[in-house]
Design a protein around this motif. Structure first.
Motif, PDB file in Angstrom:
ATOM      1  N   SER A 239      32.425  48.272  33.802  1.00 15.04           N
ATOM      2  CA  SER A 239      33.510  48.160  32.823  1.00 15.04           C
ATOM      3  C   SER A 239      34.275  46.845  32.964  1.00 15.04           C
ATOM      4  CB  SER A 239      34.471  49.338  32.957  1.00 15.04           C
ATOM      5  OG  SER A 239      35.164  49.300  34.198  1.00 15.04           O
ATOM      6  N   TYR A 240      34.081  46.138  34.094  1.00 16.78           N
ATOM      7  CA  TYR A 240      34.776  44.866  34.309  1.00 16.78           C
ATOM      8  C   TYR A 240      33.941  43.655  33.878  1.00 16.78           C
ATOM      9  CZ  TYR A 240      38.263  47.302  37.143  1.00 16.78           C
ATOM     10  OH  TYR A 240      39.269  48.131  37.573  1.00 16.78           O
ATOM     11  N   PHE A 241      32.698  43.898  33.484  1.00 14.69           N
ATOM     12  CA  PHE A 241      31.783  42.787  33.213  1.00 14.69           C
ATOM     13  C   PHE A 241      31.304  42.833  31.764  1.00 14.69           C
ATOM     14  CE2 PHE A 241      31.513  43.966  37.663  1.00 14.69           C
ATOM     15  CZ  PHE A 241      31.688  42.747  38.296  1.00 14.69           C
ATOM     16  N   ASP A 242      30.870  41.661  31.284  1.00 10.45           N
ATOM     17  CA  ASP A 242      30.457  41.548  29.891  1.00 10.45           C
ATOM     18  C   ASP A 242      28.999  41.140  29.736  1.00 10.45           C
ATOM     19  OD1 ASP A 242      31.360  41.888  27.241  1.00 10.45           O
ATOM     20  OD2 ASP A 242      31.510  39.726  26.950  1.00 10.45           O
ATOM     21  N   TYR A 243      28.274  40.946  30.858  1.00  7.55           N
ATOM     22  CA  TYR A 243      26.939  40.376  30.742  1.00  7.55           C
ATOM     23  C   TYR A 243      25.910  41.336  30.146  1.00  7.55           C
ATOM     24  CZ  TYR A 243      26.261  42.517  35.419  1.00  7.55           C
ATOM     25  OH  TYR A 243      26.202  43.377  36.492  1.00  7.55           O
ATOM     26  N   CYS A 244      26.193  42.637  30.155  1.00 12.12           N
ATOM     27  CA  CYS A 244      25.256  43.580  29.527  1.00 12.12           C
ATOM     28  C   CYS A 244      25.371  43.600  28.013  1.00 12.12           C
ATOM     29  CB  CYS A 244      25.492  44.994  30.063  1.00 12.12           C
ATOM     30  SG  CYS A 244      24.895  45.259  31.742  1.00 12.12           S
ATOM     31  N   THR A 245      26.582  43.391  27.510  1.00 15.08           N
ATOM     32  CA  THR A 245      26.806  43.599  26.072  1.00 15.08           C
ATOM     33  C   THR A 245      27.424  42.407  25.363  1.00 15.08           C
ATOM     34  OG1 THR A 245      28.995  44.533  26.520  1.00 15.08           O
ATOM     35  CG2 THR A 245      27.143  46.071  26.438  1.00 15.08           C
ATOM     36  N   GLY A 246      27.901  41.417  26.097  1.00 16.13           N
ATOM     37  CA  GLY A 246      28.615  40.319  25.464  1.00 16.13           C
ATOM     38  C   GLY A 246      27.993  38.972  25.733  1.00 16.13           C
ATOM     39  N   LEU A 247      28.776  37.944  25.481  1.00 16.98           N
ATOM     40  CA  LEU A 247      28.285  36.573  25.604  1.00 16.98           C
ATOM     41  C   LEU A 247      28.901  35.850  26.790  1.00 16.98           C
ATOM     42  CD1 LEU A 247      28.434  35.646  21.812  1.00 16.98           C
ATOM     43  CD2 LEU A 247      26.493  36.518  23.114  1.00 16.98           C
ATOM     44  N   THR A 248      29.704  36.552  27.596  1.00 17.79           N
ATOM     45  CA  THR A 248      30.301  35.966  28.790  1.00 17.79           C
ATOM     46  C   THR A 248      30.024  36.886  29.972  1.00 17.79           C
ATOM     47  OG1 THR A 248      32.422  37.060  28.358  1.00 17.79           O
ATOM     48  CG2 THR A 248      32.137  34.833  27.476  1.00 17.79           C
ATOM     49  N   MET A 249      30.404  36.440  31.170  1.00 21.29           N
ATOM     50  CA  MET A 249      30.130  37.229  32.370  1.00 21.29           C
ATOM     51  C   MET A 249      31.177  38.311  32.602  1.00 21.29           C
ATOM     52  SD  MET A 249      27.289  36.163  33.600  1.00 21.29           S
ATOM     53  CE  MET A 249      27.321  37.039  35.164  1.00 21.29           C
ATOM     54  N   THR A 250      32.443  38.023  32.262  1.00 16.42           N
ATOM     55  CA  THR A 250      33.541  38.943  32.550  1.00 16.42           C
ATOM     56  C   THR A 250      34.302  39.253  31.270  1.00 16.42           C
ATOM     57  OG1 THR A 250      35.052  37.110  33.067  1.00 16.42           O
ATOM     58  CG2 THR A 250      33.753  38.016  34.898  1.00 16.42           C
ATOM     59  N   ASN A 251      35.253  40.232  31.371  1.00 18.34           N
ATOM     60  CA  ASN A 251      36.002  40.631  30.184  1.00 18.34           C
ATOM     61  C   ASN A 251      37.492  40.685  30.482  1.00 18.34           C
ATOM     62  OD1 ASN A 251      36.418  43.019  31.627  1.00 18.34           O
ATOM     63  ND2 ASN A 251      34.732  44.088  30.606  1.00 18.34           N
ATOM     64  N   THR A 252      38.265  41.188  29.521  1.00 23.98           N
ATOM     65  CA  THR A 252      39.720  41.199  29.672  1.00 23.98           C
ATOM     66  C   THR A 252      40.177  42.142  30.789  1.00 23.98           C
ATOM     67  OG1 THR A 252      39.839  42.866  27.893  1.00 23.98           O
ATOM     68  CG2 THR A 252      40.146  40.548  27.280  1.00 23.98           C
ATOM     69  N   LYS A 253      39.413  43.188  31.062  1.00 20.98           N
ATOM     70  CA  LYS A 253      39.756  44.083  32.171  1.00 20.98           C
ATOM     71  C   LYS A 253      39.623  43.335  33.503  1.00 20.98           C
ATOM     72  CE  LYS A 253      38.775  48.698  34.048  1.00 20.98           C
ATOM     73  NZ  LYS A 253      37.935  49.922  33.943  1.00 20.98           N
ATOM     74  N   PHE A 254      38.627  42.511  33.627  1.00 25.26           N
ATOM     75  CA  PHE A 254      38.454  41.647  34.801  1.00 25.26           C
ATOM     76  C   PHE A 254      39.635  40.681  34.893  1.00 25.26           C
ATOM     77  CE2 PHE A 254      36.785  38.230  37.372  1.00 25.26           C
ATOM     78  CZ  PHE A 254      35.794  38.782  38.169  1.00 25.26           C
ATOM     79  N   ASP A 255      40.024  40.089  33.756  1.00 28.80           N
ATOM     80  CA  ASP A 255      41.158  39.168  33.724  1.00 28.80           C
ATOM     81  C   ASP A 255      42.425  39.853  34.234  1.00 28.80           C
ATOM     82  OD1 ASP A 255      39.338  37.514  32.509  1.00 28.80           O
ATOM     83  OD2 ASP A 255      40.278  37.588  30.521  1.00 28.80           O
ATOM     84  N   ALA A 256      42.656  41.066  33.771  1.00 31.76           N
ATOM     85  CA  ALA A 256      43.870  41.792  34.167  1.00 31.76           C
ATOM     86  C   ALA A 256      43.864  42.087  35.668  1.00 31.76           C
ATOM     87  CB  ALA A 256      43.972  43.092  33.370  1.00 31.76           C
ATOM     88  N   LEU A 257      42.704  42.383  36.201  1.00 29.85           N
ATOM     89  CA  LEU A 257      42.610  42.703  37.629  1.00 29.85           C
ATOM     90  C   LEU A 257      42.977  41.509  38.486  1.00 29.85           C
ATOM     91  CD1 LEU A 257      41.749  44.864  39.737  1.00 29.85           C
ATOM     92  CD2 LEU A 257      39.427  43.903  39.582  1.00 29.85           C
ATOM     93  N   PHE A 258      42.601  40.298  38.042  1.00 28.21           N
ATOM     94  CA  PHE A 258      42.828  39.108  38.862  1.00 28.21           C
ATOM     95  C   PHE A 258      43.922  38.200  38.308  1.00 28.21           C
ATOM     96  CE2 PHE A 258      38.482  40.407  39.906  1.00 28.21           C
ATOM     97  CZ  PHE A 258      38.637  40.582  41.277  1.00 28.21           C
TER      98      PHE A 258
END
Length: 612
Positions: A239-258
């Motif tokens: 749920s923290y990563f975007d590489y399965c479904t998106g065009l980047t490695m991470t997503n906004t949930k990853f951003d919020a965590l860090f």
């Protein structure tokens, strides 16, 4: 019997050629095309391999591709179905490439081979090896071990991201795998992306940045991103990563965590990026150590071979050895996808054809010091340099060694182009830029005026094998620059109380050793041991430098600038020489002095290549 291995169409395309199991040649396509990480069909590298053997493609018995495209297509489809309807945009983009090219990859390969006059029965001669089988074969079969465990770790092959094998003689079996989307390689790449570096290119920058930070986020990673078991097995919280479904490695949930969005482009590095780098490095080291300890426990093997992109993490490699569970460690110098070309060929020769292994009596392994690329005769060198308008003098070997050692002792940067080009990402004294490790200014000079790269980047020492234990805590061979260990205490300089309070990049200019140019901020160094058997001229140069200075090592960095592939030809070397702060250039027995060159040949090399 000739077997040709090929890797292509993802990154770091390469070709490798065996004759009766002996490695004749191997090279990456990028060195010929001058396109960093070139993924195209390796027609130039392939042509070099055939030329080195003096044969045509029609004389090759088997041609082997390093992975199985249909299994990758299966992964793409199953991944989309698992996440649908999320990820349709990335799926649609991927499908356009797959339908146009990769789904018909066998035909693409056959068409390329036919264009090179591949001869009859190409379809029957073309074979496919699984990705991690290729990695594992590249690690075990050239190693000096009769029996060993084999660990391969990367982003992903067809399905596997981590695999364990057992090698015995000419038999290699993979017995355990961890599958996509759970991947230590992709986890590290996610942090490469998040800290502002390029995926599949900048991972080594994260490793180099880590000692400037503190692992403040390591527990956060383990609590939220990575479920790491005691035996080293793991799962990611996707749920923290975007590489399965998106065009980047991470997503906004990853951003919020860090605590914020990813760093972009050439933005200034902050303490946050340094702490993130230190944290992911610590987590990867913990995972790798758990894996290797369990491998020894489960298999009883004390010898370990490694390949895959994660095996290029030389800090983790050094810790595997110091951990003590593994007694002997051998890592494929071309551990990434380029090495898959060699592994695919070896897998067919030993596995499919059941042929015995070959080892080199001089180097102890079958890689011949990794000097497997093109070389040039003295006559070729002189003709090529003259065509470029270069001014040079041709010296005896004795005079060349004396001139270059003296230049190094005077603090000059020396381009060193000798013998066969290295296979893999490291320059090992064939295509290197050299400097004086005793110089407090050399690290920043090479970074800013020669390499045109980030100031925090460390440099590696090339040290005489017979002197390594006197200068470093390492007591093992490290011919391929894949082990990190600390500078030995007698050569360290203690930090003052005030210096110990410094943070981040402030640590950069604090001298920590009598060899500051190769001592990282944590007293570590990425060590290459130089052996007279595999590179006698390089060994002789460092020995001459030792005679002059008492120091048996030199700074060794790859002969290129940021974003440029390592130089391949004398012309490449001359152009880089004329576009950078390199002051002396030795190409074979030809010595070039910058002050003797035509000023009109000088060029601005700092923006010649796209930044990596």
């Amino acid at each position: 019997m000739y077997i040709l291995g090929i890797s292509a169409y993802y990154h770091d395309s390469a070709a490798a050629l065996l004759k009766d199991g002996h490695i004749i040649a191997a090279a990456q396509e990028e060195r010929f095309t001058r396109i960093k990480h070139d993924a195209a069909f390796p027609r130039h590298a392939l042509g070099f391999c055939l030329q080195q053997a003096g044969i045509s493609l029609a004389e090759v018995d088997h041609i082997v591709f390093y992975d199985k495209p249909f299994l990758k297509f299966e992964r793409l489809m199953e991944t989309y179905l698992a996440f649908a309807p999320r990820g349709f945009k990335s799926f649609r983009m991927a499908m356009m490439v797959w339908i146009k090219e990769k789904l018909f990859q066998k035909k693409l390969l056959l068409d390329e081979l036919k264009a090179l006059d591949g001869g009859d029965n190409l379809a029957q001669r073309l074979l496919f090896s699984e990705h991690h089988q290729s990695h594992a074969a590249s690690a075990f079969f050239p190693s000096p071990f009769e029996n060993a465990a084999v660990l391969t770790m990367d982003g992903v092959g067809e399905w596997a991201s981590t695999s364990l094998g057992i090698g015995q003689g000419n038999d290699l079996k993979l017995i355990k795998e961890i599958h996509f989307p759970h991947s230590l390689g992709l986890l590290y790449s996610a942090f490469t992306y998040y800290t502002g570096f390029k995926v599949n290119s900048g991972e080594y920058k994260v490793m180099g940045l880590a000692p400037y930070g503190e692992p403040k986020y390591a527990q956060t990673i383990l609590d939220h991103l990575l479920d790491l078991k005691e035996d080293g097995s793991f799962r990611l919280d996707l749920s923290y990563f975007d590489y399965c479904t998106g065009l980047t490695m991470t997503n906004t949930k990853f951003d919020a965590l860090f605590g914020g969005p990813p760093r972009t482009g050439e933005e200034r590095l902050t303490q946050r990026e340094m702490d993130l780098a230190a944290s992911i490095q610590a987590v990867i080291e913990a995972a790798v150590l758990r894996l290797t300890r369990d491998i020894v426990k489960q298999t009883g093997q004390k010898n370990l071979c490694m390949a895959g992109g994660v095996a290029l993490n030389c800090v983790a490699n050094g810790k595997i050895l110091r951990d003590g569970h593994v007694e002997k460690l051998w890592i494929q110098p071309a551990a990434g996808d380029a090495g898959g070309a060699l592994g695919a060929a070896l897998a067919v020769y030993h596995g499919f054809l059941d042929q015995p292994r070959q080892r080199d009596a001089q180097s102890g392994d079958a890689m011949q010091g990794a000097y497997l690329g093109p070389a040039f005769s003295q006559a070729e060198i002189e003709a090529r340099l003259l065509a470029e308008g270069a001014h040079f003098e041709t010296l005896t070997e004795e005079a060349l060694l004396e001139a270059c050692a003296q230049a190094l002792a005077e603090g000059k940067a020396v381009g060193w182009f000798q013998g066969r080009m290295e296979f893999g990402p490291r320059a090992l004294g064939g295509r290197s830029i050299l400097g004086d490790p005793r110089s407090a200014e050399m690290q920043s000079t090479l970074n800013l005026k020669v390499k045109f790269r980030e100031s925090f980047r460390p440099f590696a020492p090339s040290v005489l094998r017979e002197d390594v234990a006197t200068w470093f805590n390492l007591h093992e061979d490290s011919p391929y620059m894949l082990l990190v260990d600390d500078v030995a205490p007698p050569h360290r300089i203690a930090m003052t109380a005030a210096q110990q309070q410094l943070f981040g990049i402030e640590k950069l200019n604090v001298p920590r050793a009598t060899i500051p140019a190769v001592t990282h901020v944590d007293y570590s160094a990425r060590i290459q041991t130089v052996h007279a058997q595999t590179n006698p001229r390089y060994h002789a140069l460092i020995s001459r430098f030792k005679q002059k200075t008492g120091c048996p090592l030199v700074v060794n960095t790859s002969f290129n600038v940021r974003g440029e592939p390592i130089v391949c030809t004398p012309e490449d070397a001359f152009r880089c020489f004329m576009g950078t702060g390199i002051e002396r250039l030795a190409v074979g027995n030809a010595l070039l002095r910058k002050e003797h060159q035509d000023p009109q040949r000088l060029r601005d090399y700092s923006s010649q290549f796209a930044l990596d």
